[in-house]
Scaffold this active site. Structure first.
Site, PDB file in Angstrom:
ATOM      1  N   HIS A  10       0.834  -1.138   0.013  1.00 58.67           N
ATOM      2  CA  HIS A  10       0.207  -0.034   0.154  1.00 58.67           C
ATOM      3  C   HIS A  10       0.702   1.207  -0.029  1.00 58.67           C
ATOM      4  CE1 HIS A  10       1.009   0.858   4.136  1.00 58.67           C
ATOM      5  NE2 HIS A  10       0.752  -0.465   4.421  1.00 58.67           N
ATOM      6  N   GLU A  27      -1.701  -6.932   7.381  1.00 60.35           N
ATOM      7  CA  GLU A  27      -0.126  -6.790   7.923  1.00 60.35           C
ATOM      8  C   GLU A  27       0.082  -7.685   9.245  1.00 60.35           C
ATOM      9  OE1 GLU A  27       2.823  -6.345   8.169  1.00 60.35           O
ATOM     10  OE2 GLU A  27       3.105  -4.167   7.814  1.00 60.35           O
TER      11      GLU A  27
END
EC number: 5.4.2.11
Length: 247
Positions: free
Chosen positions: A9, A87
């Protein structure tokens, strides 16, 4: 030839603030949105088309994907969101400033927490508001599946089943796949694809917003991999990630 594209990202607000983010659902900065749009432009210029995209359930990755697909005029393709691409969970470190944490515990200890394979940070308690067990997006998970902390080994263990059962079969069918995820979930996949040892994975840093292309054989084994874009900018971005955990 099979090509797979991985993308971390764009810069999030907590990347900018140098804080451990983990599963906290923070959004992109303006720079992060520009990074995402630029990634889409790079992919267009390189002639990429995608049939399906996979993304975590965290907004910084989802918004990055939106910007990429918008730039590529591919907003219509199927998108599969899955928590296994999240994550890694940073446990009790989540939300703390990395440099301040390094001042308190030392650069070496923070490097171990950030980059080692099998040493997790201190865990959260389930009563801690940072534990995501009450978040609706994880309602289908058993409580034991929602982490209190994770090391990279834990992230590998949750990501790879999704790779083998869902993503890899689509690639084997000839579909062009884009994966938008996070620094450590992508490190988990890169470790597997490239056969990186537990010791050497410490040195792998993945920059925000720069497409990583894998060329694969028919058995999905890597033939080569490379980042798109300016190589000097790439080096600066990688070095910036590497320096985040220093006092």
């Amino acid at each position: 030839m099979i090509k797979l594209v991985l993308l971390r990202h764009g810069e999030s607000q907590w990347n900018l603030d140098n804080r451990f983010t983990g599963w906290h659902d923070i959004d992109l900065t303006d720079k992060g949105r520009r990074e995402a749009s630029n990634a889409g432009k790079l992919l267009c210029e390189a002639g990429f088309e995608f049939d399906v995209a996979y993304v975590s359930v965290l907004k910084r990755a989802i918004r990055t994907l939106w910007n990429v697909l918008d730039e590529m005029n591919l907003m219509w393709i199927p998108v599969i969101r899955n928590w296994r691409l999240n994550e890694r969970h940073y446990g009790a470190l989540q939300g703390l400033n990395k440099a301040e944490t390094a001042q308190k515990y030392g650069d070496e200890q923070v490097l171990v927490w950030r980059r080692s394979y099998d040493t997790p940070p201190p865990p959260l308690e389930r009563t801690d508001e940072r534990w995501p067990g009450s978040d609706r997006r994880y309602a289908a998970l058993d409580a034991d599946e929602v982490p209190l902390t994770e090391c990279l080994k834990d992230t590998v263990a949750r990501f790879l089943p999704f790779w083998h059962e869902t993503i890899a079969p689509e690639i084997s069918k000839g579909r062009n796949v884009l994966i938008v995820a996070h620094g450590n979930s992508l490190r988990a996949l890169v470790k597997y694809l490239d056969g990186i040892s537990e010791e050497d994975i410490v040195g792998l840093n993945i920059p925000t917003g720069i497409p990583l292309v894998y060329e694969l054989d028919d058995n999905l084994k890597p033939l080569k991999s490379y980042y798109l874009g300016d190589q000097e900018e790439l080096k600066k971005a990688v070095d910036a990630v590497a320096g985040q955990g220093k006092a």
